[in-house]
Design a protein around this motif. Structure first.
Motif, short mmCIF file in Angstrom:
data_model
loop_
_atom_site.label_atom_id
_atom_site.label_comp_id
_atom_site.label_asym_id
_atom_site.label_seq_id
_atom_site.Cartn_x
_atom_site.Cartn_y
_atom_site.Cartn_z
N TRP A 151 0.76 -1.21 0.00
CA TRP A 151 0.03 0.27 0.16
C TRP A 151 0.99 1.10 0.28
CZ3 TRP A 151 0.68 3.40 4.25
CH2 TRP A 151 0.40 2.83 5.42
N LEU A 152 -0.07 2.79 -0.16
CA LEU A 152 0.99 3.44 -0.10
C LEU A 152 0.05 4.12 0.42
CD1 LEU A 152 -0.34 5.47 -2.90
CD2 LEU A 152 2.28 4.39 -3.71
N SER A 153 0.18 6.15 0.48
CA SER A 153 -0.44 6.77 1.25
C SER A 153 -0.55 8.00 0.11
CB SER A 153 0.37 7.49 2.69
OG SER A 153 0.01 6.96 3.28
N ASP A 154 -1.54 8.03 -0.85
CA ASP A 154 -1.36 8.65 -1.84
C ASP A 154 -0.84 10.50 -1.82
OD1 ASP A 154 -1.24 9.96 -4.72
OD2 ASP A 154 -3.32 8.25 -5.24
N VAL A 155 -0.10 10.45 -1.63
CA VAL A 155 0.09 12.23 -1.44
C VAL A 155 0.64 12.82 -2.86
CG1 VAL A 155 1.77 11.65 0.78
CG2 VAL A 155 3.01 11.81 -1.92
N ARG A 188 -4.05 4.28 -1.09
CA ARG A 188 -3.15 3.39 -2.87
C ARG A 188 -3.24 1.55 -1.94
NH1 ARG A 188 -3.89 4.93 -7.64
NH2 ARG A 188 -3.55 4.13 -9.40
N LEU A 189 -3.96 0.83 -2.54
CA LEU A 189 -4.01 -1.11 -2.01
C LEU A 189 -4.27 -1.46 -2.93
CD1 LEU A 189 -7.15 -0.62 -0.16
CD2 LEU A 189 -4.72 0.16 0.99
N LEU A 190 -2.96 -2.18 -3.35
CA LEU A 190 -2.52 -3.57 -4.13
C LEU A 190 -3.31 -4.48 -3.26
CD1 LEU A 190 0.87 -3.40 -5.56
CD2 LEU A 190 -1.35 -3.46 -6.72
N LEU A 191 -4.11 -5.34 -4.23
CA LEU A 191 -4.65 -6.47 -3.00
C LEU A 191 -4.85 -7.83 -4.24
CD1 LEU A 191 -7.46 -5.13 -1.45
CD2 LEU A 191 -5.49 -5.88 -0.16
#
Length: 411
Positions: free
Chosen positions: A196-200, A208-211
């Motif tokens: 995942w990441l914080s969409d900055v 934003r996630l990768l699942l």
């Protein structure tokens, strides 16, 4: 003596860039009413907790003991931000000439007995996946890495809203105190998404996630699932470029695509493919074109009340939207009788059009625009009318504005 003067000039340019990037106010938006209207557009879908799958994305996996160093030399952000695990980051893969090949998100794969281990997932637009894959394989040489397409194994999700900040636990916060369904940093055990990441890229873009494929995120009950078109509309209204419709391969320059504003370029890292043009543009401090959000409206309303058409029309015929990379032209040069003083008019007619269209949905879109034309349009809409042509040949008025999150003196 020459070297001392050169260092002084570089230092002054760097200082100017710092003032530009960390200012507290956005460029002038024209009237205060227009600023309020565009601000409402930017936050139109931010009011409640929502999530949506992001369409037309692909994922490549780069693994092996040389994976971090290999990716460090292939893209314009710093792998030192992610090579020890945790959330991912925005990056850009460039051609040797400094033009964009693809914008991407690079995630460390936060799993494994011996974590952190050198496995990274590169999320890109599905339309440029094959070309990026071939480029990475071309530069691989003797690097101890493996590169493979894992697009079928992952789906990309975006989560946003007032409650999205509470979904991320901190390293100092015990897991028992993190709300059910929260994301947590590496080292903690229970998580909705390991990748995942914080969409900055812009304020309030969320997470934003990768699942794993066909698996929706397990979120608290207050979150509502939306369609991928809602994510696209929200991204466009915030002025966030993404994918091959906005980052045109072989043409786009990272700074023109706001990669510097979106924290996708690291100016103090070592050498990488395409570095020279990016660094030279940065130190010169001159970027004459940038991607901005726009509203499309029928040409017959171009001389109506000033900016009265700055609203979203979900019934707007999608066949009338312009194709990506359509020319935007200026169709009125005469100044009105009550023209505001101090607005510089074009000294000559340019053969190069003021802008090119990008991705679009409803009646909103992104466009690569010369900043002088955006400024003139905001100050005198009737004297600086911008138009393009829809895919079906319909003339459309183009109404651009500055995103409110841009730093001061960006124009």
């Amino acid at each position: 003596m020459f070297r001392s003067k050169t260092r002084l000039l570089l230092r002054r340019n760097a200082t100017a860039q710092l003032h530009r990037h960390f200012g507290t106010t956005a460029p002038s938006q024209g009237s205060s009413a227009l600023f309020e209207e565009t601000r409402q557009l930017e936050t139109l879908l931010d009011k409640s907790d929502q999530y949506a799958q992001v369409a037309e994305r692909a994922v490549l996996e780069v693994s092996g003991r040389d994976a971090s160093e290999f990716l460090q030399g292939m893209q314009c952000n710093s792998m030192r931000l992610v090579d020890q695990g945790g959330p991912g980051m925005l990056a850009g893969f460039l051609l040797p000439q400094g033009r964009m090949l693809a914008d991407a998100f690079i995630y460390p794969k936060n799993a494994g007995v011996n974590f952190p281990h050198p496995v990274f997932l590169v999320e890109v637009d599905a339309h440029v996946k094959q070309r990026l894959l071939k480029t990475l394989q071309f530069y691989k040489l003797r690097a101890q890495i493996g590169i493979r397409d894992v697009s079928s194994e992952y789906d990309v999700w975006s989560v946003w809203g007032p409650g999205s900040a509470a979904l991320v636990g901190s390293q100092g916060q015990p897991i028992s105190h993190v709300p059910r369904g929260s994301l947590v940093f590496k080292g903690e055990t229970s998580a909705v998404a390991d990748v995942w990441l914080s969409d900055v890229r812009a304020p309030e873009m969320g997470l934003r996630l990768l699942l794993p494929s066909h698996k929706a995120p397990s979120l608290p009950g207050g979150f509502e699932q939306r369609g991928s078109d809602d994510y696209k509309l929200r991204r466009i209204l915030k002025g966030v470029a993404e994918g091959s419709s906005d980052f045109v391969a072989d043409v786009s320059v990272p700074l023109e695509c706001n990669m510097d504003y979106m924290r996708g370029v690291h100016f103090n890292k070592g050498c990488y493919v395409g570095q020279e043009l990016t660094i030279r543009t940065h130190h010169r401090g001159v970027v004459r074109k940038r991607i901005v959000p726009v509203i499309y409206s029928p040409a017959q309303s171009s001389h109506s009340a000033e900016n009265a058409h700055m609203r979203i029309d979900r019934s707007f015929p999608q066949t009338q939207l312009p194709a990506p990379q359509a020319d935007i032209v200026r169709v009125a040069e005469q100044a009105p009788a009550d023209a505001k003083a101090g607005v510089q008019q074009p000294s000559r007619v340019r053969k190069v059009p003021p802008g090119k269209t990008g991705s679009a949905i409803c009646n909103a879109g992104l466009a690569l625009m010369r900043l002088e034309h955006v400024e003139q349009h905001l100050a005198q809409p009737a004297a600086a009318v911008l138009q393009t042509v829809g895919a079906d040949g319909t003339p459309l008025v183009v109404s651009p504005w500055w995103p409110s999150w841009w730093p001061a003196s960006a124009a």
